[in-house]
Design an enzyme around this catalytic site. Structure first.
Site, short mmCIF file in Angstrom:
data_model
loop_
_atom_site.label_atom_id
_atom_site.label_comp_id
_atom_site.label_asym_id
_atom_site.label_seq_id
_atom_site.Cartn_x
_atom_site.Cartn_y
_atom_site.Cartn_z
N SER A 161 0.84 -1.20 0.00
CA SER A 161 0.00 0.00 0.00
C SER A 161 0.87 1.24 0.00
CB SER A 161 -0.91 0.02 1.24
OG SER A 161 -1.80 -1.08 1.24
N SER A 175 -3.17 -3.89 -3.08
CA SER A 175 -2.57 -2.64 -2.61
C SER A 175 -3.65 -1.62 -2.27
CB SER A 175 -1.65 -2.07 -3.70
OG SER A 175 -0.86 -1.02 -3.22
N ASP A 200 -3.95 2.09 -2.14
CA ASP A 200 -3.26 3.31 -2.56
C ASP A 200 -4.24 4.48 -2.50
OD1 ASP A 200 -0.80 1.89 -3.27
OD2 ASP A 200 -2.03 1.05 -4.88
#
Length: 377
Positions: A253, A291, A293
């Site tokens: 992340s 992830s 983000d």
């Protein structure tokens, strides 16, 4: 030696290590982009913005922490700052998203920590807000907490972050230089297979375009194929995911916080936030399936703060036009790219949970590769 004293010594030692890491990307002659940086090349170059860390290192298995970003020195609940959030990939636990999306402002500092400590961080922000003078009648708080998962190096299941850690990070927040690498919320993070952490950078738009400052701070914990100024570092080092077709190496992340003194509406702040993902992409990040983000963009222009008063039917604001946004887009992309790379250059090799060791980026080797491509000044 008492446990509390030992813990204090360990925390102090880590902070000293982080602060002693003076060399950043530009110290090696590697310059990103065309715009000038601010005085400290940090998010704190945006006037009024402060950053504080609490680093928690205990025994062999605890490697975590808290980072606080405060947009202005006043009572944030009573004078809310215009804001927007953008999801690059949503495998994460960002707290406070829906109200910011709905109302277009934030009312607390921004806290970054580890995934399973989001509730504790929210509790800390609530306590902080309720205890501020002028907030005696507050009955609702939209706490803003971002996270990445530091579970490879940290005993994340132990949930070692407390309200006190959050309150200390806020209390310790200051302007000027910002500690990077293995500090605060970046203590246990990993980026491109190397030790990641906290990184920051800034850009100043030319006076003819407004002279505004954009500052970025990142918590890097993601994967991809590392690039620096277009140089394929990951390939040159033969160190990148999928080499052995191990998908999980690319997961992780990245939390990105963008601050600017430009007077922007929440709509244009969201447009600004989207450009931060372009900066991440320029480093080789791929925003993989696993992830989280997220980008949080905030305007610190004082005249556009949103008063909490229920007696006001109208409030005045003056915001930049769409046509004035392009220089700020470029500033955000450049500052995000450099902040991510600064997090890698500042980070140091660390051993944590179950004796897991993550090595720092081999900086000297990277510099030689950059020279090979004529990318060092």
């Amino acid at each position: 030696m008492k446990k509390s004293l030992l813990t204090l010594i360990l925390i102090t030692s880590v902070l000293m290590i982080a602060n002693s890491q003076n060399k950043r990307l530009r110290d090696y002659g590697i310059e990103i982009g065309v715009l000038k940086t601010g005085k400290n090349n940090a998010i704190t170059d945006v006037a009024g913005v402060t950053v504080g860390h609490t680093t928690v290192v205990k025994g062999d298995n605890i490697r975590t922490g808290v980072t606080a970003i405060i947009p202005h020195e006043g009572n944030i609940y009573q004078m809310k700052a215009p804001a927007a959030m953008y999801i690059g990939n949503g495998f994460g636990k960002l707290a406070g998203y829906s109200q910011v999306e709905e109302l277009g402002n934030i009312e607390t500092p921004i806290i970054l920590t580890n995934t399973l400590s989001v509730p504790a961080a929210s509790e800390g922000l609530i306590t902080y807000t309720l205890n501020r003078q002028g907030n005696e009648e507050v009955r609702s708080v939209n706490s803003i907490v971002g996270e990445t998962n530091d579970g490879w190096l940290n005993d994340i299941r132990g949930r070692h972050i407390t309200q006190e850690h959050v309150l200390n990070a806020i209390k310790n927040a200051k302007s000027g230089t910002v500690a990077e690498g293995n500090v605060g919320a970046g203590t246990g993070t990993i980026c491109f297979g190397y030790k990641g952490g906290i990184g920051t950078s800034s850009r100043v738009v030319p006076k003819a375009k407004g002279g505004y400052t954009v500052g970025v701070l990142v918590q890097t914990n993601f994967g991809g194929v590392l690039e620096i100024n277009g140089v394929p570092i990951g390939q040159e080092l033969n160190h990148y995911p999928y080499m052995e077709e191990i998908l999980n190496e690319a997961d992780g992340s990245c939390m990105i916080v963008v601050m600017t003194d430009a007077p922007l509406s929440s709509r244009n702040l969201k447009r600004l936030a989207k450009r931060a993902m372009l900066g991440l992409a320029k480093t080789g990040g791929i925003a993989s399936n696993g992830s989280g983000d997220y980008v949080i963009a905030v305007s610190t222009a004082k005249d556009n703060f949103v008063p909490n008063s229920e007696e006001l039917m109208f409030y005045k604001s003056e915001v930049l036009s769409n046509e004035a946004m392009s220089p700020l887009f470029l500033a955000t992309i450049e500052a995000t790219e450099e902040a991510i790379l600064n997090s890698l250059f500042a980070a140091q090799t660390i051993t944590g949970r179950d004796n897991h060791t993550i090595k720092a980026l081999p900086v000297e080797q990277v510099v030689e590769i950059m020279k090979k491509y004529n990318k060092v000044k």
